[in-house]
Design a protein around this motif. Structure first.
Motif, PDB file in Angstrom:
ATOM      1  N   ASP A   1       9.564  -7.797   8.141  1.00 36.28           N
ATOM      2  CA  ASP A   1       9.897  -9.215   8.220  1.00 36.28           C
ATOM      3  C   ASP A   1       9.171  -9.938   7.086  1.00 36.28           C
ATOM      4  OD1 ASP A   1      11.498  -8.972  10.407  1.00 36.28           O
ATOM      5  OD2 ASP A   1       9.862  -9.280  11.853  1.00 36.28           O
ATOM      6  N   ASN A   2       9.824 -10.971   6.578  1.00 29.84           N
ATOM      7  CA  ASN A   2       9.254 -11.676   5.426  1.00 29.84           C
ATOM      8  C   ASN A   2       8.204 -12.691   5.869  1.00 29.84           C
ATOM      9  OD1 ASN A   2       8.758 -12.717   2.952  1.00 29.84           O
ATOM     10  ND2 ASN A   2      10.819 -13.547   2.609  1.00 29.84           N
ATOM     11  N   THR A   3       7.061 -12.190   6.315  1.00 27.48           N
ATOM     12  CA  THR A   3       5.952 -13.079   6.681  1.00 27.48           C
ATOM     13  C   THR A   3       4.885 -12.967   5.602  1.00 27.48           C
ATOM     14  OG1 THR A   3       4.762 -11.329   7.819  1.00 27.48           O
ATOM     15  CG2 THR A   3       6.325 -12.598   9.141  1.00 27.48           C
ATOM     16  N   GLN A   4       3.975 -13.931   5.586  1.00 30.66           N
ATOM     17  CA  GLN A   4       2.938 -13.895   4.557  1.00 30.66           C
ATOM     18  C   GLN A   4       2.030 -12.671   4.713  1.00 30.66           C
ATOM     19  OE1 GLN A   4       1.720 -17.796   3.475  1.00 30.66           O
ATOM     20  NE2 GLN A   4      -0.221 -17.066   2.606  1.00 30.66           N
TER      21      GLN A   4
ATOM     22  N   LEU B   1      -1.627  -0.860  -6.469  1.00 24.43           N
ATOM     23  CA  LEU B   1      -2.349  -1.277  -7.674  1.00 24.43           C
ATOM     24  C   LEU B   1      -3.799  -1.627  -7.387  1.00 24.43           C
ATOM     25  CD1 LEU B   1       0.490  -3.417  -9.245  1.00 24.43           C
ATOM     26  CD2 LEU B   1      -0.473  -1.352 -10.246  1.00 24.43           C
ATOM     27  N   GLY B   2      -4.217  -1.466  -6.150  1.00 20.94           N
ATOM     28  CA  GLY B   2      -5.600  -1.815  -5.814  1.00 20.94           C
ATOM     29  C   GLY B   2      -5.844  -3.311  -5.909  1.00 20.94           C
ATOM     30  N   VAL B   3      -4.848  -4.114  -5.499  1.00 24.61           N
ATOM     31  CA  VAL B   3      -4.989  -5.575  -5.557  1.00 24.61           C
ATOM     32  C   VAL B   3      -6.063  -6.010  -4.555  1.00 24.61           C
ATOM     33  CG1 VAL B   3      -3.780  -7.780  -5.318  1.00 24.61           C
ATOM     34  CG2 VAL B   3      -2.552  -5.766  -6.176  1.00 24.61           C
ATOM     35  N   ARG B   4      -7.006  -6.818  -5.033  1.00 24.00           N
ATOM     36  CA  ARG B   4      -8.097  -7.263  -4.151  1.00 24.00           C
ATOM     37  C   ARG B   4      -7.554  -8.189  -3.074  1.00 24.00           C
ATOM     38  NH1 ARG B   4     -12.326  -9.930  -8.010  1.00 24.00           N
ATOM     39  NH2 ARG B   4     -10.352 -10.935  -8.550  1.00 24.00           N
ATOM     40  N   ASP B   5      -8.301  -8.248  -1.998  1.00 20.80           N
ATOM     41  CA  ASP B   5      -7.868  -9.006  -0.834  1.00 20.80           C
ATOM     42  C   ASP B   5      -7.550 -10.465  -1.171  1.00 20.80           C
ATOM     43  OD1 ASP B   5      -7.433  -8.054   1.769  1.00 20.80           O
ATOM     44  OD2 ASP B   5      -8.918  -9.515   2.504  1.00 20.80           O
ATOM     45  N   GLU B   6      -8.483 -11.128  -1.886  1.00 24.76           N
ATOM     46  CA  GLU B   6      -8.280 -12.556  -2.182  1.00 24.76           C
ATOM     47  C   GLU B   6      -7.106 -12.755  -3.143  1.00 24.76           C
ATOM     48  OE1 GLU B   6     -10.966 -10.719  -2.599  1.00 24.76           O
ATOM     49  OE2 GLU B   6     -12.155 -11.240  -4.376  1.00 24.76           O
ATOM     50  N   ASP B   7      -6.896 -11.773  -4.040  1.00 23.42           N
ATOM     51  CA  ASP B   7      -5.750 -11.877  -4.955  1.00 23.42           C
ATOM     52  C   ASP B   7      -4.435 -11.691  -4.200  1.00 23.42           C
ATOM     53  OD1 ASP B   7      -7.506 -12.268  -7.006  1.00 23.42           O
ATOM     54  OD2 ASP B   7      -7.370 -10.227  -7.813  1.00 23.42           O
ATOM     55  N   ALA B   8      -4.412 -10.725  -3.284  1.00 25.46           N
ATOM     56  CA  ALA B   8      -3.192 -10.485  -2.504  1.00 25.46           C
ATOM     57  C   ALA B   8      -2.856 -11.717  -1.664  1.00 25.46           C
ATOM     58  CB  ALA B   8      -3.367  -9.257  -1.611  1.00 25.46           C
ATOM     59  N   ASP B   9      -3.881 -12.394  -1.165  1.00 22.59           N
ATOM     60  CA  ASP B   9      -3.647 -13.612  -0.367  1.00 22.59           C
ATOM     61  C   ASP B   9      -2.910 -14.675  -1.174  1.00 22.59           C
ATOM     62  OD1 ASP B   9      -4.541 -13.300   2.258  1.00 22.59           O
ATOM     63  OD2 ASP B   9      -6.648 -13.369   1.617  1.00 22.59           O
TER      64      ASP B   9
ATOM     65  N   LEU C   1      -1.237 -14.282  -4.017  1.00 25.39           N
ATOM     66  CA  LEU C   1       0.084 -13.796  -4.464  1.00 25.39           C
ATOM     67  C   LEU C   1       1.104 -13.927  -3.329  1.00 25.39           C
ATOM     68  CD1 LEU C   1      -0.889 -10.599  -6.506  1.00 25.39           C
ATOM     69  CD2 LEU C   1       0.167 -12.690  -7.412  1.00 25.39           C
ATOM     70  N   ALA C   2       0.678 -13.572  -2.119  1.00 31.54           N
ATOM     71  CA  ALA C   2       1.593 -13.681  -0.974  1.00 31.54           C
ATOM     72  C   ALA C   2       1.963 -15.139  -0.718  1.00 31.54           C
ATOM     73  CB  ALA C   2       0.953 -13.058   0.267  1.00 31.54           C
ATOM     74  N   ALA C   3       0.979 -16.044  -0.878  1.00 32.08           N
ATOM     75  CA  ALA C   3       1.255 -17.475  -0.682  1.00 32.08           C
ATOM     76  C   ALA C   3       2.271 -17.947  -1.719  1.00 32.08           C
ATOM     77  CB  ALA C   3      -0.034 -18.278  -0.788  1.00 32.08           C
ATOM     78  N   TYR C   4       2.120 -17.476  -2.957  1.00 32.93           N
ATOM     79  CA  TYR C   4       3.055 -17.856  -4.025  1.00 32.93           C
ATOM     80  C   TYR C   4       4.471 -17.349  -3.710  1.00 32.93           C
ATOM     81  CZ  TYR C   4       5.345 -17.746  -8.609  1.00 32.93           C
ATOM     82  OH  TYR C   4       6.234 -17.896  -9.644  1.00 32.93           O
ATOM     83  N   LEU C   5       4.582 -16.051  -3.368  1.00 34.02           N
ATOM     84  CA  LEU C   5       5.918 -15.482  -3.111  1.00 34.02           C
ATOM     85  C   LEU C   5       6.577 -16.183  -1.934  1.00 34.02           C
ATOM     86  CD1 LEU C   5       5.343 -11.664  -3.722  1.00 34.02           C
ATOM     87  CD2 LEU C   5       6.257 -13.395  -5.272  1.00 34.02           C
ATOM     88  N   LYS C   6       5.784 -16.488  -0.921  1.00 31.06           N
ATOM     89  CA  LYS C   6       6.351 -17.174   0.251  1.00 31.06           C
ATOM     90  C   LYS C   6       6.857 -18.566  -0.128  1.00 31.06           C
ATOM     91  CE  LYS C   6       7.492 -16.942   4.405  1.00 31.06           C
ATOM     92  NZ  LYS C   6       8.665 -16.161   4.688  1.00 31.06           N
ATOM     93  N   SER C   7       6.223 -19.192  -1.149  1.00 29.01           N
ATOM     94  CA  SER C   7       6.640 -20.550  -1.557  1.00 29.01           C
ATOM     95  C   SER C   7       7.936 -20.542  -2.380  1.00 29.01           C
ATOM     96  CB  SER C   7       5.515 -21.223  -2.368  1.00 29.01           C
ATOM     97  OG  SER C   7       5.523 -20.731  -3.704  1.00 29.01           O
ATOM     98  N   LEU C   8       8.379 -19.356  -2.811  1.00 28.93           N
ATOM     99  CA  LEU C   8       9.583 -19.276  -3.649  1.00 28.93           C
ATOM    100  C   LEU C   8      10.832 -19.327  -2.770  1.00 28.93           C
ATOM    101  CD1 LEU C   8       8.406 -16.572  -6.219  1.00 28.93           C
ATOM    102  CD2 LEU C   8       8.649 -19.028  -6.609  1.00 28.93           C
ATOM    103  N   GLN C   9      11.123 -20.493  -2.259  1.00 22.20           N
ATOM    104  CA  GLN C   9      12.244 -20.644  -1.329  1.00 22.20           C
ATOM    105  C   GLN C   9      13.574 -20.713  -2.072  1.00 22.20           C
ATOM    106  OE1 GLN C   9      12.304 -20.652   2.107  1.00 22.20           O
ATOM    107  NE2 GLN C   9      10.160 -20.010   2.019  1.00 22.20           N
TER     108      GLN C   9
END
Ligand code: CUA
Length: 345
Positions: free
Chosen positions: A302-305, A327-335, A337-345
């Motif tokens: 499901d497309n959740t953050q 890619l070993g994305v750090r936790d704060e970076d993944a947070d 990035l996920a917020a950005y992708l979720k904002s791409l409505q």
């Protein structure tokens, strides 16, 4: 009844209950509106063509069944053993019977062939009355679907939107191996080849969500190469097209904004396109409006953050073998990035 027949009866009864329980368990999936994935209640003209053929042949089979079982019952009763030790007349060969059981099945097959061949031709191309079909290019990738609407300029992934009542003409292609495109409630399936165009058409007749699936074994994640068809009213479809045509939304200040900046600085842009930005990669799905989709990773999450974050950090754990590495994305970076992708409505 002796003990042995009781045993058989009990075995039969438990088998029967197990089968029914299996059917009932199958119904628990129905919380997802795109299910069941079935051909039995078609929602398109092409699906109905095929369904009509099924039903016709089903009733022909019923007639054959009743005929064969009738003869069998007649023979069992008429020629049952009457006296202890008496043998029936011993015969060898009967030309009339042998001709009959050769000719009759051939006739049955001939009768079945007429509507079958008719349906094959009818389903090959849209009815001549269709003058303005919507064109959609379907491109299979290991393991996701790209959908392009060449006349509308829309490109999206894994979730296909179509207006109800308009015939759609699909060009089917693959970027790698052979896949097969199938939305069971819309009709049959069509293979998707590299270096060769296949085509398919149907007119969706009901508004709703319909699950689909790759149906040609195409590698380790074949079963996770799903798709979802949304049949919209014309008005909803037009609104969807307008939203898809827009370039990417400006992210709101805060985590989404930080995520946008990080996205542009990282490897993401080598594989993904976000229109209106420097991200122009063509390996993975177009993410310009990824936030508006219901699912990610070709229908498996499901497309959740939280799921977006989890996918960004560990795509190989969710879908081993896919082209996006861990890619070993750090936790704060993944947070962010996920917020950005979720904002791409
Ligand atoms: Cu693509 Cu199976």
């Amino acid at each position: 009844m002796n003990t042995r027949s009781h045993g058989y009866l009990r075995a039969f009864a438990s088998g029967f209950i197990a089968v029914i329980a299996g059917f009932v368990a199958g119904c628990t999936q129905l919380a997802d509106p795109s299910l069941p994935q079935t051909t039995v209640f078609p929602s398109s003209d092409w699906g109905r063509l095929i369904q009509d053929l099924y039903v016709l042949i089903f009733w022909m089979a019923v007639v054959v069944f009743i005929g064969v079982e009738g003869f069998l019952l007649y023979a069992i009763i008429r020629f049952r053993r009457r006296r202890e030790g008496a043998l029936p007349a011993q015969v060898h060969g009967n030309t009339r019977v042998e001709i009959a059981w050769t000719v009759l099945p051939a006739l049955v097959l001939l009768v079945i062939a007429v509507p079958s061949i008719g349906t094959i031709f009818a389903s090959d191309r849209p009815p001549p009355a269709v003058t303005n079909p919507l064109r959609v290019r379907v491109i299979g990738h290991q393991w996701w679907w790209e959908f392009q609407y060449p006349e509308l300029g829309v490109v999206t992934a894994n979730e296909l939107h179509l207006p109800v009542g308009r015939t759609v003409l699909f060009d089917l292609q693959s970027s790698d191996v052979i896949h097969s495109f199938w939305v069971p409630k819309m009709g049959g399936k069509a293979d998707v080849f590299p270096a060769r165009e296949n085509r398919m058409w149907f007119t969706p007749l009901e508004v709703g969500e319909f699950a689909g699936q790759c149906v040609e074994f195409c590698g380790i994640q074949h079963a996770n190469m799903r798709l979802r068809l949304f049949v919209d009213t014309q008005q909803d479809f037009d609104a969807w097209v307008q939203r898809q045509l827009a370039t990417a939304a400006q992210p709101p200040a805060g985590p989404a904004q930080q995520g946008a900046e990080l996205f542009q600085r990282s490897a993401c842009i080598g594989c993904h396109t976000i229109r209106g930005t420097n991200a122009q990669g063509k390996v993975g799905p177009d993410l310009t409006h990824v936030g508006s989709r219901k699912t990610i990773a070709a229908g498996i999450l499901d497309n959740t953050q939280e799921n977006l974050k989890s996918w960004i950090q560990r795509p190989q754990d969710h879908k081993v073998g896919n082209k996006m590495p861990n890619l070993g994305v750090r936790d704060e970076d993944a947070d962010v990035l996920a917020a950005y992708l979720k904002s791409l409505q």
